[in-house]
Design a protein around this motif. Sequence first.
Motif, PDB file in Angstrom:
ATOM      1  N   GLU A  62       0.813  -1.219   0.000  1.00  0.00           N
ATOM      2  CA  GLU A  62       0.000   0.000   0.000  1.00  0.00           C
ATOM      3  C   GLU A  62       0.846   1.269   0.000  1.00  0.00           C
ATOM      4  O   GLU A  62       0.454   2.269  -0.589  1.00  0.00           O
ATOM      5  CB  GLU A  62      -0.943  -0.008   1.205  1.00  0.00           C
TER       6      GLU A  62
ATOM      7  N   GLU B  61       3.375   1.963  -1.623  1.00  0.00           N
ATOM      8  CA  GLU B  61       3.928   2.248  -2.949  1.00  0.00           C
ATOM      9  C   GLU B  61       2.980   3.041  -3.845  1.00  0.00           C
ATOM     10  O   GLU B  61       3.401   3.568  -4.866  1.00  0.00           O
ATOM     11  CB  GLU B  61       4.311   0.951  -3.653  1.00  0.00           C
ATOM     12  N   ILE B  62       1.721   3.112  -3.471  1.00  0.00           N
ATOM     13  CA  ILE B  62       0.711   3.773  -4.296  1.00  0.00           C
ATOM     14  C   ILE B  62       0.084   4.915  -3.509  1.00  0.00           C
ATOM     15  O   ILE B  62      -0.340   4.732  -2.379  1.00  0.00           O
ATOM     16  CB  ILE B  62      -0.382   2.779  -4.715  1.00  0.00           C
ATOM     17  N   GLU B  63       0.033   6.089  -4.107  1.00  0.00           N
ATOM     18  CA  GLU B  63      -0.585   7.249  -3.471  1.00  0.00           C
ATOM     19  C   GLU B  63      -1.831   7.642  -4.274  1.00  0.00           C
ATOM     20  O   GLU B  63      -1.748   7.935  -5.466  1.00  0.00           O
ATOM     21  CB  GLU B  63       0.396   8.431  -3.462  1.00  0.00           C
TER      22      GLU B  63
ATOM     23  N   LEU C 289      -3.576   9.033  -9.232  1.00  0.00           N
ATOM     24  CA  LEU C 289      -2.713   7.974  -8.732  1.00  0.00           C
ATOM     25  C   LEU C 289      -1.259   8.332  -9.000  1.00  0.00           C
ATOM     26  O   LEU C 289      -0.910   8.732 -10.106  1.00  0.00           O
ATOM     27  CB  LEU C 289      -3.060   6.660  -9.440  1.00  0.00           C
ATOM     28  N   ARG C 290      -0.421   8.204  -7.968  1.00  0.00           N
ATOM     29  CA  ARG C 290       1.021   8.438  -8.119  1.00  0.00           C
ATOM     30  C   ARG C 290       1.746   7.158  -7.724  1.00  0.00           C
ATOM     31  O   ARG C 290       1.389   6.511  -6.738  1.00  0.00           O
ATOM     32  CB  ARG C 290       1.484   9.589  -7.239  1.00  0.00           C
ATOM     33  N   PHE C 291       2.777   6.837  -8.500  1.00  0.00           N
ATOM     34  CA  PHE C 291       3.542   5.619  -8.270  1.00  0.00           C
ATOM     35  C   PHE C 291       4.988   5.899  -8.635  1.00  0.00           C
ATOM     36  O   PHE C 291       5.290   6.292  -9.759  1.00  0.00           O
ATOM     37  CB  PHE C 291       2.965   4.484  -9.127  1.00  0.00           C
TER      38      PHE C 291
ATOM     39  N   SER D  24       9.856   1.640  -6.037  1.00  0.00           N
ATOM     40  CA  SER D  24       8.956   0.500  -5.851  1.00  0.00           C
ATOM     41  C   SER D  24       9.723  -0.809  -5.669  1.00  0.00           C
ATOM     42  O   SER D  24      10.925  -0.889  -5.906  1.00  0.00           O
ATOM     43  CB  SER D  24       8.025   0.372  -7.047  1.00  0.00           C
TER      44      SER D  24
END
Length: 68
Positions: free
Chosen positions: A12, A14-16, A39-41, A46
Amino acid sequence: MLKISNTVELAEWEIELTAIRSMGAGGQKVNKTSSAIHLRFDINRSTLPPFYKDRLLGLTDSRITKEG
């Protein structure tokens, strides 16, 4: 936990996800609340295997910055 395949999962952290107002035409009482998700990744940070990171960073996609 987000399962990508049988061997790849993302944690969780790793994903904003951020709620934003959606863009576009609207009329009375339209788009008054947040109705889209941004969504930011971070590819480099990662836990993806190097193979996937290389493929993502090699794409010519305007949504992927130089930093990944």
